[in-house]
Each structure stands twice: as C-alpha cells, then as structure tokens.
Design a protein around this motif. Structure first.
Motif, PDB file in Angstrom:
ATOM      1  N   PRO A 177       0.707  -1.420  -0.023  1.00  0.00           N
ATOM      2  CA  PRO A 177      -0.110   0.069   0.277  1.00  0.00           C
ATOM      3  C   PRO A 177       0.894   1.336  -0.036  1.00  0.00           C
ATOM      4  O   PRO A 177       0.224   2.425  -0.003  1.00  0.00           O
ATOM      5  CB  PRO A 177      -0.926  -0.139   1.477  1.00  0.00           C
ATOM      6  N   MET A 178       2.145   1.101   0.013  1.00  0.00           N
ATOM      7  CA  MET A 178       2.966   2.429   0.344  1.00  0.00           C
ATOM      8  C   MET A 178       3.590   2.908  -1.140  1.00  0.00           C
ATOM      9  O   MET A 178       4.906   3.536  -0.744  1.00  0.00           O
ATOM     10  CB  MET A 178       3.960   2.395   1.376  1.00  0.00           C
ATOM     11  N   LEU A 179       3.230   2.441  -2.236  1.00  0.00           N
ATOM     12  CA  LEU A 179       4.012   2.581  -3.439  1.00  0.00           C
ATOM     13  C   LEU A 179       3.949   4.047  -3.960  1.00  0.00           C
ATOM     14  O   LEU A 179       4.654   4.348  -4.879  1.00  0.00           O
ATOM     15  CB  LEU A 179       3.670   1.596  -4.411  1.00  0.00           C
ATOM     16  N   GLU A 180       3.200   5.050  -3.191  1.00  0.00           N
ATOM     17  CA  GLU A 180       3.376   6.167  -3.512  1.00  0.00           C
ATOM     18  C   GLU A 180       3.991   7.027  -2.301  1.00  0.00           C
ATOM     19  O   GLU A 180       4.067   8.253  -2.485  1.00  0.00           O
ATOM     20  CB  GLU A 180       1.957   6.774  -3.535  1.00  0.00           C
ATOM     21  N   ILE A 181       4.739   6.371  -1.443  1.00  0.00           N
ATOM     22  CA  ILE A 181       5.392   7.023  -0.452  1.00  0.00           C
ATOM     23  C   ILE A 181       7.053   6.820  -0.639  1.00  0.00           C
ATOM     24  O   ILE A 181       7.369   5.627  -0.839  1.00  0.00           O
ATOM     25  CB  ILE A 181       4.733   6.422   0.957  1.00  0.00           C
ATOM     26  N   LEU A 182       7.753   7.918  -0.354  1.00  0.00           N
ATOM     27  CA  LEU A 182       9.356   7.496  -0.638  1.00  0.00           C
ATOM     28  C   LEU A 182       9.965   7.040   0.684  1.00  0.00           C
ATOM     29  O   LEU A 182       9.321   7.442   1.660  1.00  0.00           O
ATOM     30  CB  LEU A 182       9.839   8.894  -0.978  1.00  0.00           C
ATOM     31  N   ARG A 183      11.028   6.587   0.303  1.00  0.00           N
ATOM     32  CA  ARG A 183      11.802   6.123   1.542  1.00  0.00           C
ATOM     33  C   ARG A 183      12.300   7.264   2.502  1.00  0.00           C
ATOM     34  O   ARG A 183      12.233   7.262   3.602  1.00  0.00           O
ATOM     35  CB  ARG A 183      13.261   5.358   1.215  1.00  0.00           C
ATOM     36  N   SER A 184      12.395   8.469   1.738  1.00  0.00           N
ATOM     37  CA  SER A 184      12.766   9.761   2.737  1.00  0.00           C
ATOM     38  C   SER A 184      11.654  10.105   3.418  1.00  0.00           C
ATOM     39  O   SER A 184      11.975  10.506   4.679  1.00  0.00           O
ATOM     40  CB  SER A 184      13.199  10.927   1.814  1.00  0.00           C
ATOM     41  N   GLN A 185      10.246   9.804   3.179  1.00  0.00           N
ATOM     42  CA  GLN A 185       9.347  10.043   3.954  1.00  0.00           C
ATOM     43  C   GLN A 185       9.155   9.231   5.261  1.00  0.00           C
ATOM     44  O   GLN A 185       8.693   9.490   6.209  1.00  0.00           O
ATOM     45  CB  GLN A 185       8.072  10.057   3.024  1.00  0.00           C
TER      46      GLN A 185
END
Length: 338
Positions: A177-185
């Motif tokens: 579910p987190m494919l729109e969230i960057l690792r930096s976030q």
C-alpha cells in the motif's frame, strides 16, 4: 481513536490511497511483514493508527534470515513491539541461511504464505515504497527485462501458495500500500513518531546489486540528471502496469484462439495463421506463454525470438533444441513440439 494531532499527512495519504485503490477492505485480517527497518515500521504504525477507521485484525510476521549476528535480537525487538501493541506475532527463522537475495525473497514469501494460510489471514502486507519501485525498475532494466519485469512491483497480486499447506482454497492477496510514499518520507515519519529503527547492516553491503543501485546509482542520477529520479521511475512503472494488464488480457484471448491440444500430437500446437494477423508484441507473449508450458526453465528473449520466427518461416522449418531437448517444427499451419 487517533486524535487530530496524531493525524499526519502520511496518514492522510495512505488512507486516501487505500480508499481510491480499494487495496485493503474493511474488517479484513491482515498479516503485516515487519523487518524493523524504517519502511516496515512506518507501515505497521500507520496501519495501527488507521485501524479504528477500517476495523482490521492486524498481526505481525517477522522473517529472520540469520544473515547478521544481531538478527536474533532484531527479531526479539519486533516481538516486544507486537506485545506492546497487543498484536499476534509470528516469527520464523531460516534453517539454512539464504545464499542470494533471490533465495531470501523466495523463502520469505513462502513463510508469509504459510503463516497467512495456517492462521486464516486474508492479506499479506509489505512496506515496499515508491523508492523500491524505482530501484526494481532499474534493476530489471539492467538485467534486460521487458515491460513485465519493469513493472513487477505492483500494488497487489495473489501470493504464491506454499506447497506444504493444505488449505489451498483460501486465496491470499499480497498488498503493497505504500508505493506512493518515498523512503525519505518513511525515515522522517519514524523520526517524528519516535519509532526505534533496527538498522540492517546488510543494506550497506555493495556486493548486493540492489544496494548498489540504492546507494550509488540513484543518487548519481538525482545529482546529474533528474532530482526527481525516484518519482519519474515509479511513474513509469505505474504506467507500464496498466499497459501490461491490458496486454495480458489480450494475450489470453489470442492464446485460446491460436493454441490447441490434440491427444494424438506431442502436446500443445500453435496455429501460426492466426498469429500472423496479430501484432508482434502479442505474438511474443503467446510464444512466451507456450514455452513456459514446455521448458524446464523460464524462456529467454532468444528462445522467444526463434520460436516467433517460425510464424512466417517456410514449411518444415524447425528450431535448434530448447533447454530440455524440445524442438519446435512447422507443419503447414501448425507449429508443434517434438
């Protein structure tokens, strides 16, 4: 219930994504894979905070590959977290240390499917991010993958069923579910939420191709070509996913028309007259699927190309042997295996 001060932009983003994409329905039993790194820690905290709105039954699974001397302590830490959050916890330790990234991935998904099936969870949820999606596209591009490989990190798919679990009627979905969230976030989220991250020293080992892509190639691309490299690559993967879904549906229809099985023949036969009317992209996909039925290994680009060439070849043309010894020959309108 969360108070308004705890509701961050990341909570809002994930909540919106789940609603729009319909990834994790209400009241479902979710098995969340948690390694202790920033991505999976962000995932479990976000799902815990969203739980009152969705009514999920959450549990944590942790897979110990035994790659590090502190892996046991890592697993103990995740177990303590699960206890503090009053969540069911499942821990699996590898009997044999995986030799490669691919071996580790295969074992991990096998374990997760076994736990989900045995304990009746509807979904396995992992913390893959937009950054992972960008890295996977680059990794597969360098290996020579087609569009299927470039979009391989999808939002959801059926998880492979473990062979030693009998309850195969229970369909398990793998959801990212987190494919729109960057690792930096996720890193900033863990810091803001004061979540202790268990640093994985193997992430710094540059003998692993994915680590080198993460720590060297993507920063180089960001510095010298495009600061938004991760977003651009992930967007390409998203576009490819929709196109691959369409091509696969069309390939299925063409395959049913062009491929037949006759008891008196040696197996599957391809009607090349039907395939001649199809675009090359679909011809290749039908041939790849045909080869997947007869080869002991995954077909390569070269295997697919030499079989596709038989569509327009003269009668009685044939290929050299494929792995396993099979040969494809032209018999008038048919391509047959011998």
């Amino acid at each position: 219930m969360m108070n308004s001060a705890s509701w961050t932009p990341l909570h809002a983003q994930l909540h919106r994504t789940l609603k729009v994409r319909q990834l994790l329905p209400l009241q479902q039993r979710l098995l969340v894979a948690v390694s202790g790194g920033q991505d999976s820690m962000s995932l479990i905290k976000l799902l815990l905070d969203l739980q009152p709105k969705w009514g999920w039954d959450l549990a944590i699974a942790h897979c110990d590959h035994r790659w590090r001397s502190d892996s046991g302590a890592n697993a103990d830490y995740i177990e303590q977290l699960a206890q503090s959050w009053q969540l069911s916890f499942y821990r699996q330790t590898a009997q044999q240390i995986p030799k490669t990234e691919a071996d580790a991935r295969h074992w991990r998904y096998q374990v997760l499917s076994e736990i989900a099936l045995t304990h009746n969870y509807d979904y396995v949820v992992t913390g893959h991010t937009k950054s992972d999606r960008a890295e996977t596209l680059l990794y597969n591009l360098i290996r020579g993958s087609g569009s299927d490989g470039l979009q391989a990190l999808t939002w959801k798919r059926p998880i492979d069923i473990a062979a030693n679990v009998n309850n195969t009627n229970h369909n398990i979905g793998l959801v990212r579910p987190m494919l729109e969230i960057l690792r930096s976030q996720t890193g900033q989220f863990c810091q803001d939420q004061q979540l202790k991250i268990w640093e994985d020293s193997t992430n710094e080992d540059l003998s692993y191709a994915r680590n080198r892509i993460r720590t060297e190639l993507i920063p180089y691309l960001q510095t010298h070509f495009n600061p938004q490299t991760e977003q651009a690559l992930a967007q390409t993967a998203e576009l490819l996913q929709a196109e691959v879904d369409y091509l696969e549906q069309t390939t299925e229809q063409l395959y049913q028309q062009a491929v037949s099985t006759e008891p008196e023949s040696s197996g599957l036969k391809i009607n090349r007259l039907i395939l001649r009317q199809a675009p090359l992209a679909l011809q290749r996909r039908v041939m790849r699927r045909w080869l997947q039925q007869i080869l002991p290994t995954s077909p390569s680009f070269e295997h697919i190309e030499k079989l596709t060439a038989l569509i327009s070849a003269p009668n009685r043309s044939q290929t050299d042997p494929f792995p396993g010894g099979a040969i494809a020959k032209v018999d008038h309108q048919w391509i047959e295996r011998f």
